[in-house]
Every structure is written in C-alpha cells, then in structure tokens.
Design a protein around this motif. Structure first.
Motif, PDB file in Angstrom:
ATOM      1  N   ARG A 311      35.349  41.901  52.176  1.00 28.40           N
ATOM      2  CA  ARG A 311      35.541  43.484  52.628  1.00 28.40           C
ATOM      3  C   ARG A 311      37.039  43.163  52.284  1.00 28.40           C
ATOM      4  O   ARG A 311      37.914  44.409  51.569  1.00 28.40           O
ATOM      5  CB  ARG A 311      35.491  43.858  53.613  1.00 28.40           C
ATOM      6  N   VAL A 312      37.928  42.064  52.962  1.00 27.66           N
ATOM      7  CA  VAL A 312      39.667  42.077  52.728  1.00 27.66           C
ATOM      8  C   VAL A 312      39.952  41.677  51.379  1.00 27.66           C
ATOM      9  O   VAL A 312      40.754  42.549  50.617  1.00 27.66           O
ATOM     10  CB  VAL A 312      39.837  40.775  53.714  1.00 27.66           C
ATOM     11  N   LEU A 313      39.205  41.287  50.462  1.00 31.89           N
ATOM     12  CA  LEU A 313      39.719  40.259  49.376  1.00 31.89           C
ATOM     13  C   LEU A 313      39.702  41.120  47.911  1.00 31.89           C
ATOM     14  O   LEU A 313      40.495  41.671  47.631  1.00 31.89           O
ATOM     15  CB  LEU A 313      38.490  39.714  48.580  1.00 31.89           C
ATOM     16  N   GLU A 314      38.334  42.377  48.410  1.00 24.66           N
ATOM     17  CA  GLU A 314      38.135  43.584  47.835  1.00 24.66           C
ATOM     18  C   GLU A 314      39.365  44.623  47.866  1.00 24.66           C
ATOM     19  O   GLU A 314      39.929  44.854  46.442  1.00 24.66           O
ATOM     20  CB  GLU A 314      36.270  44.102  47.766  1.00 24.66           C
ATOM     21  N   GLU A 315      39.073  44.280  49.207  1.00 24.80           N
ATOM     22  CA  GLU A 315      40.867  45.681  49.437  1.00 24.80           C
ATOM     23  C   GLU A 315      41.579  44.691  48.255  1.00 24.80           C
ATOM     24  O   GLU A 315      43.377  45.996  47.257  1.00 24.80           O
ATOM     25  CB  GLU A 315      41.031  45.740  50.615  1.00 24.80           C
ATOM     26  N   HIS A 316      42.740  43.835  47.630  1.00 24.17           N
ATOM     27  CA  HIS A 316      42.888  43.030  47.016  1.00 24.17           C
ATOM     28  C   HIS A 316      42.505  42.701  45.822  1.00 24.17           C
ATOM     29  O   HIS A 316      43.604  42.620  45.494  1.00 24.17           O
ATOM     30  CB  HIS A 316      44.318  41.730  48.053  1.00 24.17           C
ATOM     31  N   ALA A 317      41.861  43.581  45.430  1.00 25.05           N
ATOM     32  CA  ALA A 317      41.342  43.328  44.138  1.00 25.05           C
ATOM     33  C   ALA A 317      41.111  41.748  44.042  1.00 25.05           C
ATOM     34  O   ALA A 317      40.776  41.358  42.223  1.00 25.05           O
ATOM     35  CB  ALA A 317      41.936  44.375  42.952  1.00 25.05           C
ATOM     36  N   VAL A 318      40.396  40.648  44.902  1.00 26.35           N
ATOM     37  CA  VAL A 318      40.405  39.391  44.308  1.00 26.35           C
ATOM     38  C   VAL A 318      39.133  39.336  44.037  1.00 26.35           C
ATOM     39  O   VAL A 318      38.083  39.951  44.944  1.00 26.35           O
ATOM     40  CB  VAL A 318      40.646  38.624  45.270  1.00 26.35           C
ATOM     41  N   PRO A 319      38.429  38.927  42.999  1.00 28.72           N
ATOM     42  CA  PRO A 319      37.092  37.984  42.723  1.00 28.72           C
ATOM     43  C   PRO A 319      36.240  37.862  43.254  1.00 28.72           C
ATOM     44  O   PRO A 319      36.847  36.888  43.737  1.00 28.72           O
ATOM     45  CB  PRO A 319      36.674  38.339  41.343  1.00 28.72           C
ATOM     46  N   VAL A 320      35.227  38.759  44.264  1.00 31.29           N
ATOM     47  CA  VAL A 320      34.360  37.979  45.070  1.00 31.29           C
ATOM     48  C   VAL A 320      33.258  38.710  45.483  1.00 31.29           C
ATOM     49  O   VAL A 320      32.415  39.752  45.131  1.00 31.29           O
ATOM     50  CB  VAL A 320      35.025  38.002  46.859  1.00 31.29           C
ATOM     51  N   SER A 321      32.324  38.272  45.768  1.00 28.71           N
ATOM     52  CA  SER A 321      30.774  38.679  46.524  1.00 28.71           C
ATOM     53  C   SER A 321      29.411  37.248  47.068  1.00 28.71           C
ATOM     54  O   SER A 321      30.040  36.250  47.349  1.00 28.71           O
ATOM     55  CB  SER A 321      30.081  38.208  45.291  1.00 28.71           C
ATOM     56  N   PRO A 322      29.480  37.694  47.885  1.00 30.34           N
ATOM     57  CA  PRO A 322      28.126  37.089  48.565  1.00 30.34           C
ATOM     58  C   PRO A 322      27.317  36.459  47.539  1.00 30.34           C
ATOM     59  O   PRO A 322      27.379  37.014  46.719  1.00 30.34           O
ATOM     60  CB  PRO A 322      27.790  38.047  50.119  1.00 30.34           C
ATOM     61  N   ILE A 323      26.733  35.867  48.736  1.00 24.73           N
ATOM     62  CA  ILE A 323      25.611  34.915  47.573  1.00 24.73           C
ATOM     63  C   ILE A 323      24.247  35.923  48.047  1.00 24.73           C
ATOM     64  O   ILE A 323      23.575  35.527  48.513  1.00 24.73           O
ATOM     65  CB  ILE A 323      25.334  33.751  48.438  1.00 24.73           C
ATOM     66  N   ARG A 324      23.838  36.552  47.162  1.00 22.95           N
ATOM     67  CA  ARG A 324      22.606  37.214  47.393  1.00 22.95           C
ATOM     68  C   ARG A 324      21.407  37.076  46.763  1.00 22.95           C
ATOM     69  O   ARG A 324      21.141  36.412  46.158  1.00 22.95           O
ATOM     70  CB  ARG A 324      23.257  38.664  46.797  1.00 22.95           C
ATOM     71  N   HIS A 325      20.498  37.480  47.643  1.00 20.62           N
ATOM     72  CA  HIS A 325      19.062  37.106  47.534  1.00 20.62           C
ATOM     73  C   HIS A 325      18.398  38.070  46.622  1.00 20.62           C
ATOM     74  O   HIS A 325      18.590  39.127  45.696  1.00 20.62           O
ATOM     75  CB  HIS A 325      18.219  36.759  48.770  1.00 20.62           C
ATOM     76  N   LEU A 326      17.391  37.895  45.795  1.00 17.89           N
ATOM     77  CA  LEU A 326      16.841  38.977  45.302  1.00 17.89           C
ATOM     78  C   LEU A 326      15.966  39.773  45.829  1.00 17.89           C
ATOM     79  O   LEU A 326      15.975  41.416  44.673  1.00 17.89           O
ATOM     80  CB  LEU A 326      15.653  38.301  43.691  1.00 17.89           C
ATOM     81  N   ASP A 327      15.652  39.887  46.618  1.00 19.57           N
ATOM     82  CA  ASP A 327      15.222  41.247  47.283  1.00 19.57           C
ATOM     83  C   ASP A 327      16.668  42.110  47.771  1.00 19.57           C
ATOM     84  O   ASP A 327      16.359  43.326  47.831  1.00 19.57           O
ATOM     85  CB  ASP A 327      14.281  40.928  48.518  1.00 19.57           C
ATOM     86  N   GLU A 328      17.732  41.863  48.296  1.00 19.05           N
ATOM     87  CA  GLU A 328      18.469  42.729  48.228  1.00 19.05           C
ATOM     88  C   GLU A 328      19.156  43.101  46.357  1.00 19.05           C
ATOM     89  O   GLU A 328      19.378  44.536  47.040  1.00 19.05           O
ATOM     90  CB  GLU A 328      19.825  41.596  48.540  1.00 19.05           C
ATOM     91  N   ILE A 329      19.704  41.777  46.012  1.00 19.10           N
ATOM     92  CA  ILE A 329      19.519  43.038  44.482  1.00 19.10           C
ATOM     93  C   ILE A 329      18.579  44.024  44.495  1.00 19.10           C
ATOM     94  O   ILE A 329      19.378  44.809  43.808  1.00 19.10           O
ATOM     95  CB  ILE A 329      19.777  41.432  44.037  1.00 19.10           C
TER      96      ILE A 329
END
Length: 390
Positions: A311-329
C-alpha cells in the motif's frame, strides 16, 4: 481482419493448419493459430494419440488437464502415419493446407517419411514448421529432448534458484513455450513472404536456440565481461533493488528501474537519507554494493507486513506486488476485467481456459471450441480425402 460474431477477431481466418506435433511446443503453437482463427486439424495415432492425454492427474473426463491446456480450437483425426494409407491421406490434406507443424524425433522413421525437402517439392505452397530439441545442425542435432533438458542445456537452470543452491528449472515450461512462440513468429513471417512470392518454405526452431534467444541481457553481460554468471535468486543482474524481500508476514517484490524510483522508494520507506548514501546513489553504485543494500532493505521491510508495504509503495508510485498464488490471480478482479479466462463447452461440462493474450482493435479472440476427444472428427474431416486416389 475477419470478425466472427461468436468467437471475436479472427485474423488467420481461411488459413489451414495440419498439426502433426505432440506434447507441448508444437501443440501450443497450433493452438495459437486456432485462437487467431485458423482451421487446425490435429493428426494423432489411433492408439492413445497425443501422449499428454495421459499426463495426469488431474483429468477432466478421459483426458489429462495438460492435454486440455494446449489443444482447444482444433479438430482431432486419427491416422497411422507409418502406413501407406495414412501417408496418402496426409498428403491430400497438405494439398489443401497452408501450414504443417511437426516435431518428429531426429532420425525417426516419421522424420524421414515426411522429410521437409520432399514436402517442399511436392507442396511448394506449404509453410513447414519443424520444432526440435537442438536444431537441424551441430553435434547435438540428433538428440531428443524435453523441456527440462533444454532448460539445463540452454543455461536457464544455471540462472534459476538461490545463490549457491541447487539448480532449479523455471515454474513454467520455458523451453517448450519459447520454441512455440518463436515458431509462431516464424510461420507468420513465412506466410507474409508467401503472399509476395507464392512459395512456402521450411521454418525451423528448437528449444535450445530459443533458450539462447531469451538470454538477452545475460548474454551481453557475459560477452562484455567474460565472467560466468550465476543464479541470483529473485535479484536482477543489472538493476537494484529489483527482487523479492521478506516482510514480517511474507514476501513481496520491489522493482526499481531507475534512480528516480530509488528516491521515491527511500521516501516511501521513511529513509530519505539512503537516497544520498554514496553506496546507493546510482544504480551502478547499488549493484556494486548489492549485499549492503539487501541488508539495509531487509531490515527496513521486516518491520511491517506485505499489505502495508504494498500500500505504501503504491502510494509513492513504486512498482511493487505481493507474490500471489494462482488461485488468487484467477479470482482477481483485474483478471476478470481484461477477459483472460474464458469457458468452452466440454463433454464433461464447462471447461475454463486461459485466453489468447493479444487484443485486436480492442477485442480479444474468443475461445472457439473445447480440446477435441481422441479422433473426434476423423470421419467428418477425412471423408473427402479417403475417397481420392493419387
């Protein structure tokens, strides 16, 4: 471009493809042609058919999901290609076809029977795609191979995994899929050229060649330094920070592609002083001091959760992502919004499939039909060929 009101854009409508391949690379290429509107006929042996039909569990109906993943939109006919009758029928099919795709084992009887030189002489209009493990020339040209063999021989496994750890293959079948995609590119280019000259040609690619093509920056790094590269875990050889980091409750990735983003990241972390630290000032400095950088960021990120940092990095436009599993995607609203999951009607019920990942004029090719049962269309497709003599 042809538009089918049921299936969506069909830029390859009218193109006929005969698929003599099996396993993954060839079938994925021919499924791509089918997604784009081509008429694809898959030729399988009467006994068992494509081996991936049994690559399970899991199964849906009689077929493994592995087979179902790469054979939609095709018609299946059964022929013994080693028999005179089977060969006669295939040649009749090739008279009508634009493209034939095969991955016959080097030196096998079928490779000799359907030698590309003979095919080109007999069917000069035909574009022949041959996919092999190691290519048509060189000391390894007669060697068979599967995806993991290509990943090992082509260097991918030496670059995958944690530093100093055991070699690992990629989670996806990048040997087979890379060859499939380059094969598709080659066929499409050959069809464009045939539009100018009226003649087809022999198009070849291999799992090994395509592994080398995808080395990209790893190759140029080596050519410039002559230093053997090694696995870096999730880190990038030319950018930092550009990897996964542990938060207090899991991992997430940060991708800093330039020095401006580094400044933004430092601000987002509440560590503005790091942006002016001589060790980390420029990307080249951060690469040189990679270990120091990783230690500092690991300490910072461990203080809070994955959700917090994303959330914080997105607010500062820094590319970021949790490592998601296929069911989540697959359950993600974004996946639904872009239409990347569709359904085809299968004998066992609705079958979900990943769609073709290219849009044409804002519209995505729709899924046309379920992967065929073994020999499902034999009588319908071959009726006109069986009665014709040559």
């Amino acid at each position: 471009m042809t538009e089918n009101p049921i299936t969506g854009p069909a830029p390859l409508a009218g193109v006929k493809v005969v698929d003599l391949s099996k396993i993954l690379a060839g079938p994925y290429a021919t499924m791509s042609f089918a997604d784009l509107g081509a008429e694809v006929t898959k030729v399988e042996h009467p006994e068992g058919g494509d081996p991936t039909r049994m690559w399970g569990p899991p199964f849906v109906g009689d077929d493994a999901t592995y087979y179902l993943a790469v054979n939609r939109g095709k018609k299946s006919v059964t022929l013994d290609l080693k028999s005179e009758e089977g060969q006669r029928i295939v040649h009749r099919m090739l008279e009508d076809a634009d493209v034939v795709v095969e991955n016959f084992k080097p030196g096998s009887g079928l490779q000799k029977i359907f030698d590309y030189r003979a095919l080109s002489e007999r069917h000069p209009h035909l574009v022949v795609l041959h996919i092999s493990a190691f290519g048509d020339e060189g000391p390894l040209s007669d060697q068979p191979g599967y995806d993991m063999v290509a990943q090992a021989a082509g260097g991918l496994m030496s670059l995958t995994g944690e530093p100093g750890g055991a070699p690992m293959k990629s989670g996806y079948a990048m040997g087979d899929l890379g060859a499939a995609l380059f094969g598709v590119i080659g066929v499409l280019a050959a069809l464009v050229e045939r539009g100018r000259t009226g003649r087809g040609q022999y198009v070849t690619t291999s799992l090994f060649e395509c592994q080398l093509a995808m080395h990209v920056n790893w190759a140029t790094n080596y050519f410039a330094t002559k230093q053997r590269p090694h696995a870096l875990g999730s880190a990038h050889p030319n950018l930092a920070p550009y990897q996964a980091y542990p938060a207090s409750d899991g991992y997430f990735v940060v991708a800093v592609g330039n020095d401006s983003l580094w400044d933004d990241l430092c601000t987002a972390m509440g560590r503005a002083e790091l942006a002016t630290d001589p060790r980390f000032l420029r990307n080249r400095d951060r690469i040189e001091h990679r270990d120091d950088l990783e230690q500092v960021l690991t300490e910072v990120f461990a203080a809070n959760t994955v959700e917090y940092w994303c959330r914080v990095l997105e607010e500062h436009a820094v590319p970021v992502s949790p490592i998601r599993h296929l069911d989540e995607i697959y359950d993600d609203p974004h996946t639904a919004a872009i239409g990347m999951i569709g359904t085809v009607d299968h004998a066992s019920g609705p079958l979900e499939q990943i769609a073709f990942p290219v849009n044409f004029g804002g519209a995505r090719p729709r899924l046309r039909s379920a992967p065929p049962a073994h020999g499902e269309h034999t009588d319908d497709v071959l009726e006109k060929y069986r009665a014709v003599s040559v």
